[in-house]
Write an enzyme that holds these catalytic residues in place. Structure first.
Site, mmCIF file in Angstrom:
data_model
loop_
_atom_site.group_PDB
_atom_site.id
_atom_site.type_symbol
_atom_site.label_atom_id
_atom_site.label_comp_id
_atom_site.label_asym_id
_atom_site.label_seq_id
_atom_site.Cartn_x
_atom_site.Cartn_y
_atom_site.Cartn_z
ATOM 1 N N SER A 92 0.839 -1.196 0.000
ATOM 2 C CA SER A 92 0.000 0.000 0.000
ATOM 3 C C SER A 92 0.872 1.244 0.000
ATOM 4 C CB SER A 92 -0.911 0.009 1.220
ATOM 5 O OG SER A 92 -1.544 1.265 1.344
ATOM 6 N N HIS B 59 -8.088 0.982 -4.543
ATOM 7 C CA HIS B 59 -9.101 0.658 -3.531
ATOM 8 C C HIS B 59 -9.914 1.906 -3.267
ATOM 9 C CE1 HIS B 59 -9.870 -0.615 0.939
ATOM 10 N NE2 HIS B 59 -10.987 -0.607 0.227
ATOM 11 N N ASP C 294 -6.620 -6.791 3.495
ATOM 12 C CA ASP C 294 -6.015 -5.468 3.643
ATOM 13 C C ASP C 294 -6.225 -4.976 5.068
ATOM 14 O OD1 ASP C 294 -5.168 -2.838 3.457
ATOM 15 O OD2 ASP C 294 -6.764 -2.199 2.112
ATOM 16 N N GLY C 295 -5.089 -4.738 5.758
ATOM 17 C CA GLY C 295 -5.164 -4.167 7.095
ATOM 18 C C GLY C 295 -4.399 -4.975 8.117
ATOM 19 N N GLY D 67 -10.043 3.406 6.361
ATOM 20 C CA GLY D 67 -9.919 4.839 6.596
ATOM 21 C C GLY D 67 -8.571 5.297 7.087
ATOM 22 N N PHE D 68 -7.853 4.423 7.782
ATOM 23 C CA PHE D 68 -6.558 4.817 8.327
ATOM 24 C C PHE D 68 -5.585 3.643 8.269
ATOM 25 C CE2 PHE D 68 -9.568 7.700 10.299
ATOM 26 C CZ PHE D 68 -8.937 8.921 10.179
ATOM 27 N N GLY D 69 -4.315 3.930 8.000
ATOM 28 C CA GLY D 69 -3.288 2.909 8.013
ATOM 29 C C GLY D 69 -2.812 2.638 9.429
ATOM 30 N N MET E 134 -9.375 7.731 -0.686
ATOM 31 C CA MET E 134 -10.349 8.052 0.353
ATOM 32 C C MET E 134 -10.886 9.464 0.127
ATOM 33 S SD MET E 134 -8.316 6.655 3.710
ATOM 34 C CE MET E 134 -7.205 5.249 3.604
#
Length: 249
Positions: free
Chosen positions: A10, A76, A203-204, A174-176, A39
């Site tokens: 990412s 994404h 993802d995440g 929404g946030f890494g 986003m």
């Protein structure tokens, strides 16, 4: 046998001051795709970047020569009106347009950012539209969305309306830098059991510490941000992520 491992770092965790070079270097170090988080501040509370940034980094990475090939820009789309932006991102160099199921069931059928429409779109209509714009189509689900909402979409006999990939979020979008949610992996397992040949992305919170769980569940497309871009040796990290998936095919 499930599809091969695809490592998709990412770029939200990359050096924005030298983003083009970071993209190029990451592919050279062994990345399959680049995962590009879009986003809008509406669908999710955070904002990142739009099509103009994709346009600028596209020349730094060769386009894939085959579907799902090396150099794929996996966009994404964490945005409230996904259909409005399909054409802009196709022009910018997107190869795989992955929209959220939750957005597709509540957004309009407008096809351009400035347009308004009283008509609504749907996941199947979105997939068909993305394919018509000569891109691969992905569909993503948030942690709060049950996986069975996808059965009707994936079982559709009309191939133009079937996604090329499903993304199961293992954090809230929404946030890494969020903690990996192993609670979402049964969704991956259910998808792999029903659709052995499907590209399934997670993802995440993916890293060397969590990859075995994701690979055991059946994921083959691995998104990792800080685990790759924050590593002393990104190539080694990506090789380990890939190996974990390949061992379980």
């Amino acid at each position: 046998m499930s599809p091969p491992a695809i490592i998709a770092p990412s770029i939200l965790s990359a050096d924005f001051a030298a983003l083009g070079q970071a993209c190029s270097d990451t592919i050279d170090q062994g990345a399959s795709w680049l995962h590009i988080d879009i986003m809008d501040g509406h669908f999710v509370p955070n904002m990142t970047f739009g099509a103009p940034v994709v346009t600028k980094i596209r020349p730094h990475v060769k386009r894939p020569t085959t579907a799902h090939g090396v150099g794929t820009f996996d966009c994404h789309m964490m945005i409230a009106e996904p259909k409005k932006w399909v054409k802009d991102f196709q022009k910018a160099g997107c190869d795989l347009y992955c929209f959220h199921y939750e957005a597709a069931i509540s957004s309009t059928a407008a096809e351009n950012p400035a347009d308004q429409s009283e008509s609504k779109t749907s996941p199947k209509e979105m997939i068909r539209y993305v394919h018509e714009q000569r891109m691969l189509a992905g569909i993503a689900i948030k942690p709060d969305t049950p996986v069975d909402v996808l059965w009707d979409i994936l079982d559709n006999p009309t191939q133009e309306e079937v996604p090329d990939m499903v993304l199961v979020m293992t954090v809230h979008p929404g946030f890494g830098g969020q903690k990996f949610m192993a609670s979402e992996l049964p969704k991956v397992t259910a998808l792999r059991q029903r659709y052995p040949n499907l590209h399934i992305e997670v993802d995440g919170g993916l890293s060397e510490a969590t990859i075995d769980q994701a690979a055991d569940a059946g994921a083959n497309v691995i998104v990792a941000g800080s685990a790759v871009f924050g590593a002393k040796d990104p190539a080694d990290v990506m090789a380990k992520l890939r190996d974990a998936v390949e061992k379980r095919r």
